[in-house]
Design an enzyme around this catalytic site. Structure first.
Site, PDB file in Angstrom:
ATOM      1  N   ASP A  62       0.819  -1.209   0.000  1.00 28.75           N
ATOM      2  CA  ASP A  62       0.000   0.000   0.000  1.00 28.75           C
ATOM      3  C   ASP A  62       0.854   1.262   0.000  1.00 28.75           C
ATOM      4  O   ASP A  62       2.062   1.218   0.197  1.00 28.75           O
ATOM      5  CB  ASP A  62      -0.966   0.006   1.207  1.00 28.75           C
ATOM      6  CG  ASP A  62      -0.302  -0.424   2.514  1.00 28.75           C
ATOM      7  OD1 ASP A  62       0.934  -0.415   2.586  1.00 28.75           O
ATOM      8  OD2 ASP A  62      -1.033  -0.758   3.460  1.00 28.75           O
ATOM      9  N   ASN A 128      -7.626  -2.538  14.575  1.00 25.09           N
ATOM     10  CA  ASN A 128      -9.008  -2.905  14.227  1.00 25.09           C
ATOM     11  C   ASN A 128      -9.049  -4.146  13.327  1.00 25.09           C
ATOM     12  O   ASN A 128     -10.071  -4.438  12.726  1.00 25.09           O
ATOM     13  CB  ASN A 128      -9.709  -1.724  13.541  1.00 25.09           C
ATOM     14  CG  ASN A 128      -9.009  -1.297  12.261  1.00 25.09           C
ATOM     15  OD1 ASN A 128      -8.054  -1.939  11.818  1.00 25.09           O
ATOM     16  ND2 ASN A 128      -9.472  -0.212  11.664  1.00 25.09           N
ATOM     17  N   HIS A 130      -7.242  -4.637  10.564  1.00 24.61           N
ATOM     18  CA  HIS A 130      -6.987  -4.443   9.130  1.00 24.61           C
ATOM     19  C   HIS A 130      -5.680  -5.103   8.697  1.00 24.61           C
ATOM     20  O   HIS A 130      -4.769  -5.289   9.504  1.00 24.61           O
ATOM     21  CB  HIS A 130      -7.032  -2.956   8.738  1.00 24.61           C
ATOM     22  CG  HIS A 130      -5.882  -2.113   9.169  1.00 24.61           C
ATOM     23  ND1 HIS A 130      -6.041  -0.815   9.612  1.00 24.61           N
ATOM     24  CD2 HIS A 130      -4.543  -2.335   9.219  1.00 24.61           C
ATOM     25  CE1 HIS A 130      -4.865  -0.300   9.893  1.00 24.61           C
ATOM     26  NE2 HIS A 130      -3.932  -1.200   9.671  1.00 24.61           N
ATOM     27  N   GLU A 135      -9.705  -1.962   5.583  1.00 27.85           N
ATOM     28  CA  GLU A 135     -10.344  -1.674   6.859  1.00 27.85           C
ATOM     29  C   GLU A 135     -11.521  -2.626   7.086  1.00 27.85           C
ATOM     30  O   GLU A 135     -12.007  -3.260   6.149  1.00 27.85           O
ATOM     31  CB  GLU A 135     -10.850  -0.222   6.840  1.00 27.85           C
ATOM     32  CG  GLU A 135      -9.760   0.818   6.613  1.00 27.85           C
ATOM     33  CD  GLU A 135      -8.886   1.066   7.849  1.00 27.85           C
ATOM     34  OE1 GLU A 135      -8.913   0.253   8.796  1.00 27.85           O
ATOM     35  OE2 GLU A 135      -8.182   2.086   7.868  1.00 27.85           O
TER      36      GLU A 135
HETATM   37  C1  F6R Z   1       1.424  -1.196   6.226  1.00 31.50           C
HETATM   38  C2  F6R Z   1       0.180  -1.909   6.389  1.00 31.50           C
HETATM   39  C3  F6R Z   1      -0.626  -1.868   7.646  1.00 31.50           C
HETATM   40  C4  F6R Z   1       0.195  -2.125   8.893  1.00 31.50           C
HETATM   41  C5  F6R Z   1      -0.677  -2.072  10.141  1.00 31.50           C
HETATM   42  C6  F6R Z   1       0.132  -2.238  11.407  1.00 31.50           C
HETATM   43  O1  F6R Z   1       1.972  -1.437   4.942  1.00 31.50           O
HETATM   44  O2  F6R Z   1      -0.210  -2.512   5.466  1.00 31.50           O
HETATM   45  O3  F6R Z   1      -1.652  -2.822   7.562  1.00 31.50           O
HETATM   46  O4  F6R Z   1       0.799  -3.381   8.796  1.00 31.50           O
HETATM   47  O5  F6R Z   1      -1.344  -0.845  10.198  1.00 31.50           O
HETATM   48  O6  F6R Z   1       0.979  -1.146  11.550  1.00 31.50           O
HETATM   49  P1  F6R Z   1       2.162  -1.148  12.619  1.00 31.50           P
HETATM   50  O7  F6R Z   1       3.104  -2.230  12.203  1.00 31.50           O
HETATM   51  O8  F6R Z   1       2.801   0.210  12.502  1.00 31.50           O
HETATM   52  O9  F6R Z   1       1.544  -1.409  13.952  1.00 31.50           O
END
Ligand code: F6R
Length: 236
Positions: A62, A128, A130, A135
């Site tokens: 992403d 959450n 994701h 989401e």
């Molecule tokens: C980032 C991504 C997100 C993160 C998730 C956890 O490329 O795809 O899904 O993996 O938000 O973020 P952290 O690792 O910062 O807790």
């Protein structure tokens, strides 16, 4: 799912490195990569190892809409800093969040994923549930798409920006169907603020309300957790 409970970030990095090494021994050539705080210890272990990616391809999950590649919070910047500047790939694909026509960028990205089937996908998980920027409520059939970030995610990501107003409100993300097509998945989570999401994704029902829960249906998933993230699991 194979569960690995670790006691330190160093140990997490080493476990992740082992998963990459084994996948490469088994012929993996295309790696799906994530950003965020979670993969950093794994990327550190990989970039300090003797692994060579110069004949391989990476495809990131992403990117935010509207941040230039040299913006310190863009995922392009992150990947260069933690991975590509140390271990370059033959080609690294990332969604172009600056594309004038984001809709056609999503189609173009799906084509890239179809042309380069992902052998090993690394994931973090949001509080959450994701994965990528998919989401809660995102269709399990989704392919690359434009995402309106939830308040929860904007709030969580604001820690990296000077103020919450600077957090982009949209992103381009690989879809859940694309993630599920990867031959193998490595997902990690650390800290007590992830414990509820971890419990729901591993032990709860498979539901679009918890995007990561679809991973219960994937044939080859390794989950790396620290004690805090694993705290609410009934089976360890
Ligand atoms: C980032 C991504 C997100 C993160 C998730 C956890 O490329 O795809 O899904 O993996 O938000 O973020 P952290 O690792 O910062 O807790």
């Amino acid at each position: 799912m194979k569960l690995e409970i670790i006691n330190s970030q160093i140990e997490a990095g080493q476990k992740g490195l082992q998963v990459f090494k084994k996948a490469i021994q088994q012929g993996a050539q295309v790696f799906g990569l994530a950003t965020g705080s979670t993969p950093i210890s794994i990327y550190d272990a990989i970039t300090q190892s003797d692994l060579d990616f110069t004949k391989f391809i990476s495809i990131n999950l992403d990117e935010y809409k509207g941040l230039s590649n040299d913006h310190p919070e863009s995922y392009h910047y992150f990947m260069n800093k933690y991975f590509f500047s140390k271990k370059p790939f033959a080609h690294s694909y990332m969604p172009n969040g600056l594309a004038n026509d984001l809709k056609s960028e999503t189609k173009h990205y799906d084509q890239i994923i179809n042309d380069n089937p992902i052998d090993l996908q690394i994931l973090g998980i949001g509080r959450n549930g994701h994965i990528g920027f998919n989401e809660p409520g995102t269709s399990f059939k989704s392919q690359t798409h434009i995402v309106n970030l939830t308040d929860n995610t904007i709030q969580a990501n604001s820690r990296f920006f000077d103020s919450i107003d600077q957090v982009p409100k949209q992103a381009v993300s690989m879809g859940i169907a694309s993630i599920m097509k990867s031959k193998e998945i490595l997902i990690a989570a650390y800290g007590k603020e992830k414990a509820q999401a971890v419990k729901e994704f591993i032990e709860g029902p498979v539901t679009e309300d918890v995007p990561a829960s679809i991973l219960q249906k994937h044939p080859k998933v390794t989950v790396i957790l620290d004690q805090d993230a694993a705290a609410l699991l009934s089976k360890k």
